[in-house]
Design an enzyme around this catalytic site. Structure first.
Site, PDB file in Angstrom:
ATOM      1  N   ASP A  76      -6.720  19.713  39.469  1.00  0.00           N
ATOM      2  CA  ASP A  76      -7.902  18.736  40.174  1.00  0.00           C
ATOM      3  C   ASP A  76      -7.326  18.041  41.451  1.00  0.00           C
ATOM      4  OD1 ASP A  76     -10.075  16.805  40.204  1.00  0.00           O
ATOM      5  OD2 ASP A  76     -10.621  17.927  38.236  1.00  0.00           O
TER       6      ASP A  76
ATOM      7  N   HIS B 185     -12.760  19.363  44.145  1.00  0.00           N
ATOM      8  CA  HIS B 185     -11.804  18.772  43.504  1.00  0.00           C
ATOM      9  C   HIS B 185     -10.474  19.528  43.755  1.00  0.00           C
ATOM     10  CE1 HIS B 185     -13.794  16.097  40.932  1.00  0.00           C
ATOM     11  NE2 HIS B 185     -14.787  16.771  40.795  1.00  0.00           N
TER      12      HIS B 185
ATOM     13  N   GLU C 191     -19.526  18.993  41.466  1.00  0.00           N
ATOM     14  CA  GLU C 191     -19.307  17.617  42.299  1.00  0.00           C
ATOM     15  C   GLU C 191     -18.612  18.115  43.858  1.00  0.00           C
ATOM     16  OE1 GLU C 191     -18.720  14.302  38.881  1.00  0.00           O
ATOM     17  OE2 GLU C 191     -16.732  15.304  39.652  1.00  0.00           O
TER      18      GLU C 191
ATOM     19  N   TRP D  31     -11.911  14.060  29.700  1.00  0.00           N
ATOM     20  CA  TRP D  31     -11.334  13.966  31.147  1.00  0.00           C
ATOM     21  C   TRP D  31     -10.173  12.670  30.881  1.00  0.00           C
ATOM     22  CZ3 TRP D  31     -12.561  17.717  34.341  1.00  0.00           C
ATOM     23  CH2 TRP D  31     -13.651  18.471  34.002  1.00  0.00           C
TER      24      TRP D  31
ATOM     25  N   GLU E  79      -8.435  10.527  33.130  1.00  0.00           N
ATOM     26  CA  GLU E  79      -8.104   9.641  34.191  1.00  0.00           C
ATOM     27  C   GLU E  79      -7.719   8.318  33.602  1.00  0.00           C
ATOM     28  OE1 GLU E  79     -11.204  11.068  34.248  1.00  0.00           O
ATOM     29  OE2 GLU E  79     -11.797  11.412  36.273  1.00  0.00           O
TER      30      GLU E  79
HETATM   31  C1  ACM Z   1     -17.612  17.378  35.363  1.00  0.00           C
HETATM   32  O1  ACM Z   1     -17.452  16.271  34.369  1.00  0.00           O
HETATM   33  N1  ACM Z   1     -17.486  16.843  36.628  1.00  0.00           N
HETATM   34  C2  ACM Z   1     -17.721  18.558  35.152  1.00  0.00           C
END
Ligand code: ACM
Ligand code: ZN
Length: 471
Positions: free
Chosen positions: A143, A205, A269, A413, A415
Site C-alpha cells: 500500500d 495505493h 480508490e 485495515w 492505520e
Molecule cells: C478499501 O477499503 N479501500 C478496499
C-alpha cells in the site's frame, strides 16, 4: 490418536493443539482415543470440508472425505476441549455432529502495510482463525505506506519501499517478509486448511512503489513512502509500459510463493487526476481508443487479469473494477470483492462474476469501532458483533446468480492498529460471529449471544485480547 493413515498432517497439527490445552494424546482402548478415518462410501455431493464427529463414552471418531473436512472435525473437537478446559474439566459431552459449510470463502484480510505485523503474530492469528473454520487469510502486502514482498528484479521495492519515516517517533518504521517467512506462513496455513490469498494493490495505493521507482509515476516525483493516511493523487502511470514489467515480476514471484489460484490486484480508490494531465497517459488514451482518463483503470485491469490468467491465476479486484469502460469491460474471470456496501456485489453477480462480500455497511470493516464510544479504538464507523452475525452474503441476489457468491470476509485495515494486541481486540469476538454466519447460517441473534459467553472463555484461554462490551 490414530487413523487409516490418510490424515497425518491434520492429526499432527491437532495433537499439539490439544496437548497445549491439557488434552494429551492417548492410545487405543484408553478414554479419549481419537480415530481419524476416511468416510466410508462415496462422499456424494458433500464438499471436501464435510465431516462427521462422534464423541462416545469410549472413543471419539471423526470421518471425512478429505483433509479439510478432517481438520474441521478436529477443530470442532478442539472447541469442545477448550470449553471443558475453560471450566476446569477434563471431559467433554457425548455428541453426534454432521457438518459442512454454507460458503467456501470465509475470510479475514489483514493489512500488513500500514502496520507491519510479525510472522509469529500472523501464525498465531491463522491458527485461531482455523479454530473458527475460517478458510481464507487475505494478506494485504502493499500500500502507500509500505511494500512487504521482496521482488528479486526490483530490490528497491523493499530497500526503499518497506520503510517509512514516522515523524511522531522520529525514526524509520517498517519491514518486509522474506520468501522463507512467506513460505513458512503459507505452509503453516496450508496444514490448517487456510488458503493464503496475497494482495498487491495496483494501480493506486502505490506510494511505496513510486518512492522506490519514481519513473513509474506520471510526474516522476519526488515521491515518498507515505507517513500520512488517506487517498493520494499519485498512482502508477498508465502510459508507461514499464508498469507491466513490474507487474510481471511481481506475479512471477507470487506464483512461486503462493499456491492459491487467486491473486488480489486491488484496484480501489484510484484517483484519475494525474492520468488526465500526463502526456504519456493521454497518448495511451488515443492509442487505446478511450476518451477519459478514468477508463484507463479498466484497460489496466484487463491487462493485469490477462497476465494472471497466463500464469494460471484468477484476479480479484475491489468493487471499483466494475466501473469499467464500455470498450474494455471487465474480464469474465475477474472476481469482485464488494466493500462499498452490497451494491457492487449485486451488480457483479448480475454480470456473471464471482463475488466475495465484504460490505463496510454490514459490519465487515474491523477497523471500525465495536460500538459508538469515545473510549473505543477504531475509526470511520461502527461494526457491531450483531451486524456480522446477521450478515447474509446472498441478500438482494436472486436465482442462479446466488451460486456466484463464494462467501464473505472481514477486513482489518491497520492505520490505527499499531500492535498485534490491538488487532486481536478489533478481530475478536467479531470474527466468531462472521465465521458462524458463513458456516451454518443464522440461528438467530439470541441463540448466538447465548453462546458468545462460551466463545469468550475459549478466547481467554488462548490468551487473546477481546472486546467485551455491547454486542
Ligand atoms: C478499501 O477499503 N479501500 C478496499
Ligand atoms: Zn501518466
Amino acid at each position: 490418536m490414530g487413523g487409516d493413515g490418510v490424515f497425518k498432517a491434520e492429526m499432527d497439527a491437532a495433537r499439539s493443539q490439544f496437548s497445549s490445552i491439557g488434552f494429551p494424546d492417548s492410545g487405543p482402548g484408553t478414554p479419549g482415543w481419537i480415530r481419524c478415518l476416511s468416510l466410508d462410501g462415496p462422499a456424494g455431493d458433500k464438499t471436501d470440508e464435510y465431516y462427521r464427529l462422534s464423541v462416545g463414552t469410549g472413543e471419539i471418531t471423526i470421518k471425512a472425505a478429505g483433509g479439510a473436512g478432517m481438520y474441521h472435525g478436529l477443530q470442532t473437537l478442539r472447541q469442545l476441549f477448550l470449553s471443558a478446559a475453560a471450566n476446569g474439566k477434563q471431559c467433554i459431552p457425548c455428541v453426534e455432529i454432521e457438518d459442512w459449510p454454507r460458503f467456501p470463502w470465509r475470510g479475514l484480510m489483514l493489512d500488513c502495510s500500514r502496520y507491519f505485523y510479525s510472522v509469529p503474530f500472523i501464525k498465531k492469528l491463522i491458527d485461531v482463525l482455523s479454530l473458527h473454520h475460517i478458510s481464507v487469510f487475505h494478506w494485504h502486502l502493499t500500500d502507500d505506506q509500505g511494500w512487504r514482498l521482496p521482488i528479486p528484479a526490483y530490490p528497491l521495492l523493499t530497500e526503499i519501499g518497506s520503510r517509512r519515516f514516522d515523524k511522531r517517533r522520529g525514526r524509520y518504521l517498517g519491514g518486509f517478509y522474506s520468501h522463507d517467512e512467506i513460505r513458512e506462513v503459507v505452509s503453516f496455513a496450508g496444514v490448517r486448511h487456510v488458503e493464503v490469498v496475497p494482495e498487491i494493490d495496483l494501480p493506486g495505493h502505490a506510494g511505496s512503489i513510486l518512492a522506490a521507482y519514481p519513473g513509474l509515476g506520471c510526474t516522476g516525483g519526488p515521491y515518498r513512502v507515505e507517513d500520512r493516511f488517506g487517498i493520494f493523487e499519485d498512482v502508477l502511470c498508465a502510459g508507461n509500459d514499464s508498469i507491466f514489467d513490474l507487474a510481471a515480476a511481481v506475479f512471477d514471484t507470487l506464483g512461486e510463493l503462493f499456491p492459491s489460484k487467486y491473486v488480489h490486484i486491488g484496484g480501489d480508490e484510484v484517483r484519475f487526476k494525474r492520468w488526465e494531465e500526463c502526456p504519456k497517459c493521454q497518448n495511451r488514451l488515443h492509442e487505446t481508443g478511450l476518451n477519459e482518463g478514468r477508463e484507463l483503470q479498466s484497460w489496466i485491469t484487463v491487462k493485469l487479469a490477462g497476465m494472471l490468467k497466463e500464469r494460471g491465476k484468477t484476479a480479484i479486484g475491489w468493487d471499483e473494477v466494475l466501473e469499467d469502460s464500455p470498450r474494455y469491460g471487465l474480464p469474465e474471470n475477474v472476481a469482485v470483492m464488494s466493500w462499498r456496501g452490497v451494491k457492487g456485489g449485486i451488480e457483479a453477480v448480475r454480470r456473471g462474476r464471482q463475488v466475495i462480500m465484504s460490505p463496510n455497511s454490514s459490519g465487515c470493516y474491523l477497523d471500525y469501532k465495536h460500538h459508538d464510544d469515545l473510549e473505543e479504538p477504531g475509526q470511520l464507523g461502527i461494526s457491531r458483533i450483531s451486524q456480522l452475525y446477521a450478515l447474509d452474503p446472498l441478500a438482494g441476489m436472486e436465482g442462479n446468480a446466488r451460486s456466484l457468491v463464494l462467501g464473505a470476509q472481514a477486513n482489518l485495515w491497520s492505520e490505527l492498529i499499531y500492535a498485534g494486541k490491538i488487532a486481536e481486540y478489533m478481530i475478536f469476538p467479531r470474527i466468531c460471529a462472521l465465521a458462524e454466519a458463513l458456516w451454518s447460517g443464522n440461528a438467530g441473534p439470541d441463540d448466538f449471544l447465548e453462546r458468545l459467553t462460551g466463545h469468550r472463555r475459549r478466547l481467554d484461554l488462548l490468551g487473546l485480547l477481546q472486546y467485551r462490551g455491547e454486542p
